[in-house]
Design an enzyme around this catalytic site. Structure first.
Site, PDB file in Angstrom:
ATOM      1  N   ASP A   7       0.883  -1.172   0.000  1.00 13.43           N
ATOM      2  CA  ASP A   7       0.000   0.000   0.000  1.00 13.43           C
ATOM      3  C   ASP A   7       0.921   1.222   0.000  1.00 13.43           C
ATOM      4  OD1 ASP A   7      -2.215   1.699   0.194  1.00 13.43           O
ATOM      5  OD2 ASP A   7      -2.184   1.633   2.381  1.00 13.43           O
ATOM      6  N   GLU A  67      -1.466  -1.422  -4.813  1.00 13.74           N
ATOM      7  CA  GLU A  67      -2.648  -0.604  -5.078  1.00 13.74           C
ATOM      8  C   GLU A  67      -2.345   0.438  -6.148  1.00 13.74           C
ATOM      9  OE1 GLU A  67      -5.895   0.933  -2.125  1.00 13.74           O
ATOM     10  OE2 GLU A  67      -4.239   2.354  -2.115  1.00 13.74           O
ATOM     11  N   ASP A 139      -2.574   1.415   7.037  1.00 10.26           N
ATOM     12  CA  ASP A 139      -1.685   1.123   5.905  1.00 10.26           C
ATOM     13  C   ASP A 139      -1.266  -0.346   5.909  1.00 10.26           C
ATOM     14  OD1 ASP A 139      -1.368   3.942   4.930  1.00 10.26           O
ATOM     15  OD2 ASP A 139      -0.565   4.164   6.953  1.00 10.26           O
TER      16      ASP A 139
END
Length: 158
Positions: A7, A67, A139
């Site tokens: 992430d 992502e 996160d």
């Protein structure tokens, strides 16, 4: 198969490693790379790059899922996130590890069946699917979710 989930972010880059064997998922490790905010952009990107490179060295993932940066109202924010994402991607690609990219709504839908799920719903599904995982930050939880998304997508060949 071992999956590294990332992430990306300039302040907090979440990461997670899971092992997948068919329908069996096993939590390995997770955490957050934290570049100091006082550092200039190139130094922060170098910390992210080195951190992801060390993760690849330590855990030897077979694949990486990351992502896709969503477009913010502020183009500078989107660009900054893109830099952090690029530092992570280059660290992984430099080792010839396949990289798979997923949009935030796809990740949420893969875990919760709702493309607009909130962070709490994602966290709860992460804990349900991987009880050994105990993410301390959003996160970290998101990185686990990203790894799980790739495991699901690979399993069902979406």
């Amino acid at each position: 198969m071992r999956i590294l989930g990332i992430d990306p972010g300039l302040l907090h880059t979440g990461w997670a490693v899971i092992d997948v064997n068919g329908a069996q998922y096993r939590y390995v490790a997770s955490g957050v790379i934290l570049p100091k905010t006082a550092l200039p952009l190139p130094a922060r990107l170098a910390i992210i790059f080195r951190g992801v490179d060390e993760l690849c060295d330590k855990f030897s993932p077979d694949a990486c899922s990351i992502e896709i940066t969503f477009v913010n109202k502020n183009p500078q924010t989107t660009l900054a996130l893109g830099h952090a994402r690029a530092a992570s991607i280059v660290a992984v690609a430099n080792r010839d590890i396949p990289i798979f990219e997923y949009e935030p709504n796809v990740i949420k839908k893969a875990l919760t069946s709702a493309g607009h799920a909130d962070k709490e719903q994602v966290y709860k599904m992460v804990r349900m699917l991987l009880p050994a995982a105990n993410p301390k930050t959003a996160d970290e939880s998101d990185a686990i979710a990203i790894a799980l998304t790739h495991a699901n997508m690979t399993r069902f060949k979406f």
